[in-house]
Design an enzyme around this catalytic site. Structure first.
Site, PDB file in Angstrom:
ATOM      1  N   SER A 142       0.850  -1.196   0.000  1.00  0.00           N
ATOM      2  CA  SER A 142       0.000   0.000   0.000  1.00  0.00           C
ATOM      3  C   SER A 142       0.880   1.237   0.000  1.00  0.00           C
ATOM      4  O   SER A 142       2.005   1.201   0.521  1.00  0.00           O
ATOM      5  CB  SER A 142      -0.890   0.008   1.245  1.00  0.00           C
ATOM      6  OG  SER A 142      -1.549   1.261   1.397  1.00  0.00           O
ATOM      7  N   TYR A 157      -1.597  -1.084  10.246  1.00  0.00           N
ATOM      8  CA  TYR A 157      -1.666  -1.288   8.802  1.00  0.00           C
ATOM      9  C   TYR A 157      -0.392  -0.796   8.127  1.00  0.00           C
ATOM     10  O   TYR A 157       0.196  -1.495   7.286  1.00  0.00           O
ATOM     11  CB  TYR A 157      -2.882  -0.557   8.251  1.00  0.00           C
ATOM     12  CG  TYR A 157      -3.126  -0.742   6.773  1.00  0.00           C
ATOM     13  CD1 TYR A 157      -3.696  -1.919   6.291  1.00  0.00           C
ATOM     14  CD2 TYR A 157      -2.797   0.249   5.856  1.00  0.00           C
ATOM     15  CE1 TYR A 157      -3.934  -2.101   4.940  1.00  0.00           C
ATOM     16  CE2 TYR A 157      -3.033   0.082   4.502  1.00  0.00           C
ATOM     17  CZ  TYR A 157      -3.596  -1.094   4.046  1.00  0.00           C
ATOM     18  OH  TYR A 157      -3.822  -1.274   2.703  1.00  0.00           O
TER      19      TYR A 157
END
Length: 252
Positions: A142, A157
């Protein structure tokens, strides 16, 4: 066809980027093995691929389970004859909270799904690719693992995705001489169930962070995955490929 006759595992295939990628891979000639937790969604996807003229098998399970990682490879080998590529895409966002408010359970879950599962997948996939003398592994990381992008409360995350980039680079170094390429795909905000789909306020906020003032469609990210799995990226390994609508540029 970019992926003609290649045998490719796709995890997180029941929705979002994974489902879009599986359909696109099949349309590009690949034999796809679909993995995710939800059996019904996998069955529907496999049927849709077959009706469109593609070839797909599926197996439901938990990517945190080492046995499941091996079972997906076994299915690819038994159904199609081996393994050429893997799009290890399964992941979760988890709780979006400042670190002092975050539970250890959330931290552990996010790291387990986003990072430990990648290790388990690679442990099963690399030997199968070595047996064929080549292969391509792609991990969905990401932009948050590269540059936070103004997204609050994403400590777990971000850590998992940054770790995934480092893991991909280490794996690439270990196996480059064996013809196995390993790259990380870094999407920007994408309209998926975990990316705010169905929540207009969340979509508007995330879209506004991007210079392009929109989020990606899953199919746009899938196109980048096709490139990384195809022979067009034959001299590319250990790379974090950013497909983020310019959000990293905005923060540079």
């Amino acid at each position: 066809m970019e992926l003609e006759n290649k045998i490719i595992i796709v995890t997180g295939a029941s929705s979002g980027i994974g489902a879009a990628a599986a359909k696109l891979f099949a349309s590009e000639g690949a034999n796809v093995v679909l993995g995710a937790r939800r059996s019904t969604e996998l069955e529907v996807l496999a049927d849709a691929i077959s009706r469109a003229g593609g070839r797909a098998m599926y197996l439901a399970g938990d990517v945190k389970d080492e046995g499941y990682a091996g079972a997906l490879v076994d299915l690819a080998t038994k159904a199609f004859g081996g393994l050429d590529g893997a799009f290890n895409n399964a992941g979760i966002v988890g709780e979006m909270q400042p670190v002092p408010d975050m539970s250890i359970g959330n931290w552990t879950d996010v790291i387990s799904v986003n990072l430990t599962a990648a290790f388990l997948a690679a442990k099963a996939q690399v030997p199968a690719m070595k047996a064929r003398g080549q292969g391509s592994i792609v991990f969905t990381a990401s932009f948050v693992g590269f540059s936070n992008g103004g997204m609050p409360g994403m400590g777990a995350y971000a850590a998992s995705k940054a770790g995934l980039i480092g893991f991909a680079q280490s794996l690439a170094s270990d196996h480059a001489a064996e013809g196995i390429r390993v790259n990380a795909l870094l999407p920007g905000g994408t309209i998926t169930p975990s990316g705010g789909e169905g929540n207009p306020a969340a979509l508007e906020f995330i879209a506004g962070l991007h210079p392009m003032k929109r989020m990606a469609a899953p199919a746009e990210i899938a196109q980048a995955a096709v490139f990384l799995l195809s022979d067009r990226s034959s001299f590319m390994t250990g790379s974090p490929m950013i497909v983020d609508g310019g959000i990293s540029v905005r923060l540079a």
